[in-house]
Design an enzyme around this catalytic site. Structure first.
Site, PDB file in Angstrom:
ATOM      1  N   LYS A 107      38.801  22.090   3.184  1.00 14.75           N
ATOM      2  CA  LYS A 107      37.745  21.622   4.831  1.00 14.75           C
ATOM      3  C   LYS A 107      37.967  23.144   5.503  1.00 14.75           C
ATOM      4  CE  LYS A 107      38.979  22.043   9.538  1.00 14.75           C
ATOM      5  NZ  LYS A 107      37.749  22.109  10.356  1.00 14.75           N
ATOM      6  N   GLU A 128      47.315  33.133   6.018  1.00 14.14           N
ATOM      7  CA  GLU A 128      46.499  34.533   6.103  1.00 14.14           C
ATOM      8  C   GLU A 128      46.165  34.707   7.138  1.00 14.14           C
ATOM      9  OE1 GLU A 128      45.803  36.760   3.961  1.00 14.14           O
ATOM     10  OE2 GLU A 128      46.055  36.146   1.992  1.00 14.14           O
ATOM     11  N   CYS A 149      38.945  39.564   9.810  1.00 14.29           N
ATOM     12  CA  CYS A 149      40.462  39.510  10.528  1.00 14.29           C
ATOM     13  C   CYS A 149      41.334  41.175   9.700  1.00 14.29           C
ATOM     14  CB  CYS A 149      41.495  39.043   9.212  1.00 14.29           C
ATOM     15  SG  CYS A 149      40.869  38.739   7.593  1.00 14.29           S
ATOM     16  N   GLU A 197      43.149  40.861  19.298  1.00 13.12           N
ATOM     17  CA  GLU A 197      42.179  40.274  18.704  1.00 13.12           C
ATOM     18  C   GLU A 197      41.150  40.043  19.264  1.00 13.12           C
ATOM     19  OE1 GLU A 197      41.633  37.493  15.643  1.00 13.12           O
ATOM     20  OE2 GLU A 197      41.917  39.223  13.808  1.00 13.12           O
TER      21      GLU A 197
END
Ligand code: NAP
Ligand code: MG
Length: 501
Positions: A188, A262, A296, A397
């Site tokens: 997905k 991840e 990331c 982040e």
């Protein structure tokens, strides 16, 4: 603003069991270009029944797919690489329009890196071998004359969920090793950026037996959650936020199946006085402006040695001002649009948080406007200075083109600062001193440290995180271990019974 090209279909279907289908209840979602808000295409919003049908199709395909020879799998993986290369322009434009990233990046990085991923696994599986050993000393020699054979076998049907920042490349990172390992997948994409994977599904469906790769689309909170709740996956693989990563790990634990994760990062990009100056300045750009900073492993914490700090920051400010922020479909665009208005607002709110914490905006800090850009989610390349590593802008982040700049004095100090983070994904060190480079690289607690480069992610290097940046590795043949399980065949060659009973 120049006119937007339209290479993609206006509506897509999912790939389940080799057929292109709508959602069982007919529900759809729409994708828009974040650079101008224009409608791109609609796609299915999958139901629980659709997820179930995809998992069933994958299991039905697995029995024969797991027996496909390594040479045949190599041929299929190579054909997939070829078809991606042959459709590079179309795929690159779909990706740029759906995500907002500049066409020069999708043409040179996202799409070629992805076809290379399939080529890498096509090659590497020919070199995969088991192990064998003679074992003659079990139970004081009583059970001697044995041969132990270790093989890796496919694990079954895998559930894979990927994010919106590299929709196509993340699909390649997931699908190529699954096929190489002999597994089947239900994958997905993010509902924000589903088009490039749906387009890939059309290209690869004729190359694969039905059910081996199933692409389902829909929202994370519904379709994604149906996947996590489904009892019949043998493994989950996830790339995305640390927050959702917890739910994936939890779902896997409840099923007693493995998961690879991840997740996020807050990586340190470290500059010593003896760095190659021109490369180093470019290294900051590569670290935080590539893909609009939605990476990331972005170099979002820039550590600069006090001896070069003033000059280095002044040059960065001047060069950040020159970055060409523009629509993604123009070849001269260096930075495109953020993925959507929500992401832009999140980035802008972090700039405000930084100001409240005492940071100063050295350059940027606002949405980019002019020449029609106000119709999209464009952000100015931004540096926050006067930052200390404890501030939220240095710990959380931001996922945008906003780096914090922190001054340091010593090597020991900068290693400690780099490691003062809950994340551990990437980072880089810039110096001409090989001994220092190696010391710092070893000192940093992350899965990847670049030396004198940033954000290069080739197929044959392992990538993944320490700490809250994840579990497991992707890319590199090491990932085949995560998609297979170990079989030990233990053979005894004695002709006579032992005589114990
Ligand atoms: P996200 O919100 O975690 O979404 C990732 C994927 O999970 C999307 O497909 C999303 O679907 C789906 N999802 C959301 N909620 C879910 C749920 N409850 N159950 C199942 N699936 C669910 O992350 P994102 O905002 O897309 O991506 C940004 C994050 O990904 C950043 O933190 C970044 O650091 C991380 N990232 C890490 C790597 C890496 O390799 N370490 C690579 C890329 C990105 P919808 O989008 O449709 O909701
Ligand atoms: Mg979109």
């Amino acid at each position: 603003m120049s006119e937007m090209p339209r290479p993609q279909d206006a509506s897509y279907k999912m790939l389940i069991n080799g057929k292109f289908v709508d959602a069982s209840n007919g529900a759809t979602r729409k994708s828009y270009c974040p650079a101008n808000g224009e409608f791109l295409a609609s796609f299915p919003d999958a139901t629980k029944e659709d997820v179930d049908a995809a998992v069933k199709a994958a299991w039905a395909a697995f029995d024969s797919w797991k027996k496909v020879s390594v040479t045949e799998k190599q041929a299929i993986l190579t054909k997939i690489a070829d078809v991606i290369d042959a459709n590079k322009e179309t795929l690159a434009m779909i990706e740029s329009l759906d995500n907002g990233k500049p066409i020069r990046e999708t043409m040179t990085v996202d799409i070629p890196l992805s076809s290379d991923h399939f080529r890498y696994f096509a090659g590497v599986i020919r070199g995969e071998e088991g192990q064998a050993s003679i074992i003659d000393d079990t139970a004081q020699g009583l059970f001697g004359n044995n041969l132990s054979i270790i093989l890796r076998e496919p694990i079954g049907v895998v559930g894979q969920i990927i994010p919106w920042n590299f929709p196509f490349a993340m699909a390649a990172w997931k699908i190529a090793p699954v096929l190489a390992a002999g597994d089947c997948t239900v994958i997905k994409p993010s509902s924000t950026t589903s088009l490039s994977l749906l387009h890939l599904a059309k290209l690869i469906a004729p190359l694969l037996p039905p059910g081996v790769v199933n692409v389902i689309t829909g929202r994370g909170s519904t379709t994604g959650q149906f996947m996590l709740d489904h009892p019949d996956f043998r493994k989950l693989a996830f790339t995305g936020s640390t927050e959702v990563g917890y739910s994936v790990a939890d779902a896997a634990a409840k099923k007693l199946i493995p998961s690879t994760l991840e997740l996020g990062g807050k990586s340190a990009n470290i500059f010593f006085p003896d760095c190659n100056w021109a490369k180093a300045i470019e290294g900051v750009h590569l670290g935080i402006l590539f893909n609009q900073g939605q990476v990331c492993c972005a170099g979002s914490r820039v550590f600069v040695h006090e001896d070069i700090y003033d000059k280095f920051v002044a040059e960065l400010v001047a060069s950040f001002k020159k970055v060409n922020v523009n629509v993604p479909w123009e070849n001269t665009t260096q930075m495109g649009s953020q993925v959507d208005e929500g992401q832009l607002q999140k980035i802008l709110s972090y700039v405000e948080i930084g100001k409240q914490e005492g940071a100063k905006v050295a350059v940027g800090g606002a949405r980019a406007t002019g020449n029609g850009l106000e119709k999209g989610a464009f952000m100015q390349p931004t540096l926050l200075v006067d930052v200390n590593n404890k501030m939220r802008v240095a710990q959380e982040e931001i996922f945008g083109p906003v780096a914090v700049v922190i001054k340091f004095k010593t090597e020991e100090e900068v290693i400690a600062l780099a490691n003062d983070s809950e994340y551990g994904l990437g980072g880089a060190v810039w110096t001409q001193d090989i001994n220092r480079a190696f010391r710092v690289a070893r000192g940093i607690e992350t899965g990847r440290v670049w030396v004198n480069q940033y954000n290069d992610l080739p197929a044959h290097t392992p990538f993944g995180g320490y700490k809250k940046s994840g579990i497991g590795r992707e890319t590199h043949k090491v990932i085949l271990d995560h998609y297979t399980q170990m079989k030990n065949i233990f053979i005894n060659f004695e002709e006579k019974a032992i005589g114990l009973y």
